[in-house]
Design an enzyme around this catalytic site. Structure first.
Site, PDB file in Angstrom:
ATOM      1  N   ILE A 111       0.841  -1.197   0.000  1.00 20.97           N
ATOM      2  CA  ILE A 111       0.000   0.000   0.000  1.00 20.97           C
ATOM      3  C   ILE A 111       0.875   1.245   0.000  1.00 20.97           C
ATOM      4  O   ILE A 111       1.788   1.375   0.821  1.00 20.97           O
ATOM      5  CB  ILE A 111      -0.920   0.031   1.233  1.00 20.97           C
ATOM      6  CG1 ILE A 111      -1.899  -1.137   1.226  1.00 20.97           C
ATOM      7  CG2 ILE A 111      -1.648   1.370   1.332  1.00 20.97           C
ATOM      8  CD1 ILE A 111      -2.943  -1.092   0.142  1.00 20.97           C
ATOM      9  N   LYS A 112       0.586   2.141  -0.942  1.00 16.41           N
ATOM     10  CA  LYS A 112       1.241   3.455  -0.944  1.00 16.41           C
ATOM     11  C   LYS A 112       0.245   4.485  -0.420  1.00 16.41           C
ATOM     12  O   LYS A 112      -0.892   4.554  -0.895  1.00 16.41           O
ATOM     13  CB  LYS A 112       1.696   3.840  -2.350  1.00 16.41           C
ATOM     14  CG  LYS A 112       2.336   5.243  -2.405  1.00 16.41           C
ATOM     15  CD  LYS A 112       2.579   5.710  -3.828  1.00 16.41           C
ATOM     16  CE  LYS A 112       3.137   7.139  -3.829  1.00 16.41           C
ATOM     17  NZ  LYS A 112       3.236   7.717  -5.184  1.00 16.41           N
ATOM     18  N   GLN A 113       0.678   5.270   0.563  1.00 22.98           N
ATOM     19  CA  GLN A 113      -0.230   6.227   1.189  1.00 22.98           C
ATOM     20  C   GLN A 113       0.535   7.474   1.613  1.00 22.98           C
ATOM     21  O   GLN A 113       1.708   7.408   1.962  1.00 22.98           O
ATOM     22  CB  GLN A 113      -0.886   5.588   2.417  1.00 22.98           C
ATOM     23  CG  GLN A 113      -1.894   6.443   3.144  1.00 22.98           C
ATOM     24  CD  GLN A 113      -3.044   6.867   2.248  1.00 22.98           C
ATOM     25  OE1 GLN A 113      -2.982   7.934   1.637  1.00 22.98           O
ATOM     26  NE2 GLN A 113      -4.087   6.042   2.174  1.00 22.98           N
TER      27      GLN A 113
END
Length: 352
Positions: A238-240
Site C-alpha cells: 500500500i502506498k499512502q
C-alpha cells in the site's frame, strides 16, 4: 549516512521521534518488516508461486535488499503533473532511460513508471531492476481539469514488458471511486493470476474533505480506511500519504467511527498516526510505503529523513520518492535516495 547525521537532520524533533514509545498498537501485534517477510507473510496466502517469486525479487533487490524494507522510485508525473512541469528542472528525464538509470544507481528495490517509459527500454533493463508498471493515471489535458484515474494499458501488456508488479491509483472518496475500485480489483486479480505483485496508491480525494482550513485527505482515520479497502482488493503493498492530522470522520460528520479510534488506537503523535495506517494494512501484512511529496528544494532531505523515521518506527515498510530525487541533478538524486535508504539501514532506529 551516519546516525549522527540523521539526528542532526531531525533537529528539534530528534528526541520526540527517536525516543518515543507508542502505547496504541503494541509492536507484538504488528507483522514487521524483516529478511523473512515474504516467507513469513505471503507463503500462507492465496498468491501463486510466480507472485511469491516476483515479490521476493522486489524485496531482495537494491541497497535495502534482504531487510524487509523498500525504496521505490516512482516517476509517473509526466502524465499526472504534465511532462513539462515535472521535468523542466531536469530535462534529461524526458528520456525514460534516465529514469531507469536513476533507479538502478540509486539502489532502489524497484522502479514504478508508465507503460511508455518501460516499453521503450524494457529489453535493456527488465533483468536489471524489478519493473512496477503503473496501470492508470489522471491525465491533465481535459479542460476544465477533472480528477479521475483511467486505464492506460492492460495487465497482459505489463506482463509482456517483464513486470514484477503492477500499480494503480484509486481516488477514494471521489465520485468515480466505485468504478475505480471495480476496475482495479479486476486488474489485480488478473495480475496475480499472471504472477505479478500488486501495489495500490490509496489516495483520498474530495474537496468536501477540506474544512475550516484543515485538509482531512491526509487524516489518519480516512487514509487508514482507504488502506483497509486497498488490502481488501488484495494489494500486496500500500502506498499512502503520511498522516498529519486525525479526526476526519468526526470533523466532517460522515462515515462511521468509534471514540476509541482517537483515544486508544491513536494519538496526535506522528508515529501513532502512521501506526494507525499500518494497522489498517492488516497489521502490516501488506507493507505500508509512504509517499515523499513535492520537492521543496533545500528542505527535502530533512523532511524525507523525518518521514522515513516516522514510517520505520511506526512499523511501515519504506518510502516511495520521486520528484525529490529526479528534480535534482542526477548524481545528487542518487545520493538523495541513498541517504533516505540509510534510515532503514540504521540499526539505531527501532520500532516504537
Amino acid at each position: 549516512m551516519a546516525f549522527d547525521k540523521i539526528v542532526d537532520l531531525l533537529g528539534d524533533a530528534a528526541d520526540t521521534l527517536l525516543n518515543y514509545t507508542s502505547t496504541t498498537f503494541d509492536q507484538s501485534q504488528l507483522h514487521l518488516p524483516g529478511p523473512d517477510f515474504v516467507d513469513r507473510i505471503f507463503v500462507q496466502t492465496n498468491r501463486n508461486a510466480q507472485v511469491l517469486r516476483n515479490l521476493n525479487a522486489i524485496y531482495q533487490h537494491g541497497r535495502l535488499g534482504g531487510t524487509g524494507y523498500l525504496s521505490i522510485l516512482p516517476v509517473d508525473q509526466g502524465i499526472e503533473h504534465t511532462a513539462g512541469a515535472s521535468f523542466a528542472k531536469n530535462p534529461l528525464y524526458f528520456d525514460p532511460e534516465n529514469i531507469l538509470r536513476l533507479a538502478v544507481e540509486g539502489g532502489c528495490n524497484a522502479v514504478a513508471t508508465t507503460f511508455g517509459n518501460l516499453a521503450m527500454v524494457s529489453r535493456k533493463y527488465a533483468h536489471k531492476i524489478p519493473f512496477l508498471v503503473k496501470l492508470n493515471h489522471n491525465e491533465l489535458l481535459t479542460f476544465p481539469t477533472k480528477y479521475d484515474q483511467i486505464m492506460f494499458g492492460s495487465v497482459r501488456e505489463a506482463w509482456n514488458l517483464g513486470a514484477a508488479a503492477v500499480g494503480a491509483t484509486i481516488y477514494f472518496g471521489s465520485a468515480e471511486s466505485d468504478r475505480q475500485i471495480v476496475e482495479v480489483a479486476k486488474a489485480f486479480e488478473e495480475a496475480h493470476s499472471l504472477g505479478m505483485a500488486t501495489v495500490l496508491w490509496c489516495y483520498t480525494r474530495n474537496n468536501a474533505f477540506k474544512k475550516d482550513g484543515v485538509n482531512y485527505e491526509s487524516a489518519a482515520d480516512i487514509t487508514g480506511q482507504a488502506n483497509h479497502i486497498g488490502v481488501t482488493i488484495q494489494a500486496d503493498i500500500i502506498k499512502q500519504k503520511l498522516a498529519d492530522v486525525n479526526g476526519g470522520f468526526s470533523a466532517l460528520n460522515f462515515s462511521k467511527s468509534d471514540p476509541l479510534m482517537y483515544s486508544k488506537l491513536s494519538t496526535d503523535h506522528p508515529i501513532d498516526l502512521c501506526r494507525y495506517q499500518v494497522a489498517n494494512c492488516y497489521m502490516g501484512r501488506a507493507g505500508l510505503i509512504n509517499s515523499g511529496g513535492e520537492s521543496k528544494g533545500a528542505l527535502d532531505l530533512a523532511d524525507s529523513v523525518k518521514h522515513a523515521v516516522i514510517n520505520k518506527r511506526a512499523g511501515g515498510t519504506g518510502l516511495i520518492l520521486g520528484r525529490r530525487a529526479f528534480q535534482r541533478p542526477f548524481d545528487e538524486g542518487v545520493a538523495f535516495l541513498h541517504q533516505i535508504q540509510d534510515v532503514y539501514l540504521a540499526q539505531e532506529i527501532t520500532i516504537a
